[in-house]
Design an enzyme around this catalytic site. Structure first.
Site, short mmCIF file in Angstrom:
data_model
loop_
_atom_site.label_atom_id
_atom_site.label_comp_id
_atom_site.label_asym_id
_atom_site.label_seq_id
_atom_site.Cartn_x
_atom_site.Cartn_y
_atom_site.Cartn_z
CE LYS A 233 5.02 -1.25 0.60
NZ LYS A 233 5.47 -2.59 0.92
CD GLU B 296 -10.57 -2.40 -2.38
OE1 GLU B 296 -9.55 -1.89 -2.91
OE2 GLU B 296 -10.79 -3.62 -2.35
CD GLU C 23 -2.20 -9.58 2.00
OE1 GLU C 23 -3.32 -9.36 1.49
OE2 GLU C 23 -1.49 -8.67 2.45
#
Ligand code: F6P
Length: 546
Positions: free
Chosen positions: A209, A215, A355
């Site tokens: 996004k 990573e 989350e």
């Protein structure tokens, strides 16, 4: 939102606390004795999904009070605020419009006065055209060979949904196309997932996004080196596409923005698997299958908006979760799909739930005074039965469970599906009612083993039974069911379910530590003594000065 009283200021909450105290000491067996027909009443069904919650520690009065709580907390208003594009992600000042991702052409959903549905379909159309070209062989790699391998590089919301869905829908995928998912910054992930792939037949889908995630950018860089080493710099355009909201960074990375599929800041990462983030899913199951998946999401969205709270599946699941977590103090939940294809469903839900609702402050930034998001975990049955169910049956921790099963198998092989479902029903029954000493003795149990074999029961669970088999549409319904459950919980807890500031700190510290670990010369370490020692030991092991 602002002005809504906090959970513990709501009249229904006070009533629920008293009610919970009154129920204390009553077991599930007692509740069934008092109301033997509760299996036929404490349930709801919609969109081909049957929810049995009779094995939760609730009575009809509990449900009435919980529904009142939802009304007092403004759950219906918040649902409408979401669909209206209001900025319900307060801390990031963003709309939350993943529901627009599956809105049909022609429906109007606005963000800042602009109808976003045409943009959604413009991207879906581009994804479909691209997927058809790849699947038909019209899109070739740099040497003219068709694409046989698709490697999705992304992490968190840019990984878990696509991977979960690709595995869940394996029966609907092109079996001659290999789908791989690289997420971890551990080089082993990239190395293992690509070791048997031919670069000339491999397409990388870089999903991020923000296009800033360490990573993903590290893995994407390694992937580019891998392609360039085999096929030359000119091959990049044929072997890389991107999914992002950040065209500038995609371009800077070297991917042609013509080959970028966009989405928007009103789609949270963990709510994005039905956006362009699902490109690898579409490549696997085709645009038609992806359309069916979206149809499933839509069916649940319509149910959410249309059904009364007491019959509303996601709202009920959210209410039960708040009941267990906050009022009964049961702080974990196990999601147990009886479908081997749902091997990554719990991992996917873990991000969605934890989350979203692992939060310690309310919308106005003041601390919550109640327990919020539970620890969610799980594995498919029946495998879990031979691993961790022991603790669920006889451990000292009560773990509420959510069983998920399907009335029809994907692979009708002999007795397999009947045995699978028999096990699912048996586990819910065993958890609820256990086995006492009397039953054991009556069955002739060795006296020395009686105490060890007792299962106390009274372990709550819900069972979600889906009509038919695990199709793209069924998966869409299930994911949307959980998305909206998370929303419901968040409204009740009074928290922002759509931000994730807690992951920032570790990212910042990792940046500093990476410099200290990699730098020339002994670093000037100013961490705590534990971290300092770990860095020194690691540097020494890698032959660096300390
Ligand atoms: O872990 C934090 C997070 O921001 C998640 O919310 C997100 O899904 C993931 O990182 C990946 O972010 P991105 O898609 O921007 O690379």
């Amino acid at each position: 939102m602002s002005g809504t009283p906090a959970l513990d200021e709501l009249p229904a909450y006070a009533a629920l606390r008293e009610h919970a105290a009154a129920l204390r000491g009553l077991t599930l067996a007692d509740l069934f004795d008092a109301d033997p027909a509760r299996g036929g009443t404490l349930r709801a069904q919609a969109a081909g999904i049957y929810l049995d919650y009779a094995k939760q520690r609730v009575t009809p009065e509990t449900v009435e009070l919980l529904v009142r709580l939802a009304e007092e907390a403004g759950v219906p208003e918040r649902i409408e605020a979401m669909f209206a594009g209001e900025r319900i992600n307060v801390s990031e000042d963003r709309a939350v419009l993943h529901v627009a991702l599956r809105a049909p052409r022609g429906e109007r959903i606005e963000s800042d006065g602009e109808d976003v549905v045409p943009q959604v379909h413009e991207v879906l159309d581009r994804m479909a055209a691209f997927s058809e070209r790849v699947r038909s062989g019209a899109w070739t790699g740099a040497t003219g060979r068709p694409i046989r391998n698709v490697v999705n590089i992304g992490i968190g919301g840019s990984h878990l949904g696509p991977e979960m869905a690709t595995l869940a829908l394996a029966s609907f995928t092109r079996r001659d196309m290999r789908l791989r998912f690289v997420s971890n910054v551990d080089g082993s992930d990239f190395a293992e997932k690509t070791q048997d792939l031919d670069p000339a037949e491999t397409l990388f889908v870089i999903v991020s996004k923000t296009f800033t995630t360490l990573e993903t950018l590290t893995n994407a860089g390694t992937a580019r080196d891998w392609v360039v080493a085999a096929l030359g710099e000119g091959a990049v355009a044929r072997h890389f596409v991107a999914v992002s909201t950040n065209a500038e960074r995609v371009g800077a990375f070297g991917i042609d923005t013509e080959n970028m599929f966009g989405f928007w800041d009103w789609v949270g990462g963990r709510y994005s698997m039905d956006s362009a983030v699902g490109l690898s899913v579409m490549l696997a199951i085709g645009p038609e299958g992806f359309g069916e998946l979206l149809g499933g999401f839509r069916a649940m969205d319509e149910h959410l908006r249309g059904a009364p709270l007491a019959e509303n599946l996601p709202v009920l699941l959210g209410l039960l979760s708040v009941w267990n977590t906050t009022l009964l103090g049961l702080r974990t939940v196990a999601v147990l799909p009886y479908a081997a294809e749902l091997s990554r469903f719990a991992a996917y839900l873990q991000q969605l739930e934890m989350e979203s609702n692992g939060k310690h402050v309310m919308l106005d930034g003041t601390p919550v005074r109640w327990a919020t998001g539970p620890v969610l975990w799980g594995e498919p049955g029946t495998n879990g039965q031979h691993a961790f169910y022991q603790l669920m049956h006889q451990g000292t921790e009560v773990v509420p469970a959510e069983f998920i099963g399907f009335t029809e198998p994907l692979h009708p092989l002999g007795r397999h599906h009947d045995l699978l479902m028999a096990n699912m029903f048996a586990q819910a029954e065993a958890l609820a009612f256990g086995r006492d000493e009397v039953a054991l003795r009556a069955a002739g149990s060795d006296e020395a083993q009686v105490a060890h074999r007792v299962c106390l029961g009274d372990r709550p669970s819900s069972t979600i039974l889906v009509d038919g088999t695990l199709t793209p549409a069924a998966l869409g319904k299930l994911v949307a069911l959980y998305e909206h459950r998370v929303l419901t919980e968040g409204v009740l807890w009074g928290i922002d379910s759509f931000d994730q500031w807690g992951v920032e700190l570790g990212k910042v510290l990792a940046g500093t530590l990476a410099d200290e670990i990699e730098g020339d010369g002994a670093p000037d370490l100013a961490h705590d003594s534990s971290t300092n020692e770990l860095v020194r030991r690691y540097r020494a092991a890698r032959g660096r000065t300390v």
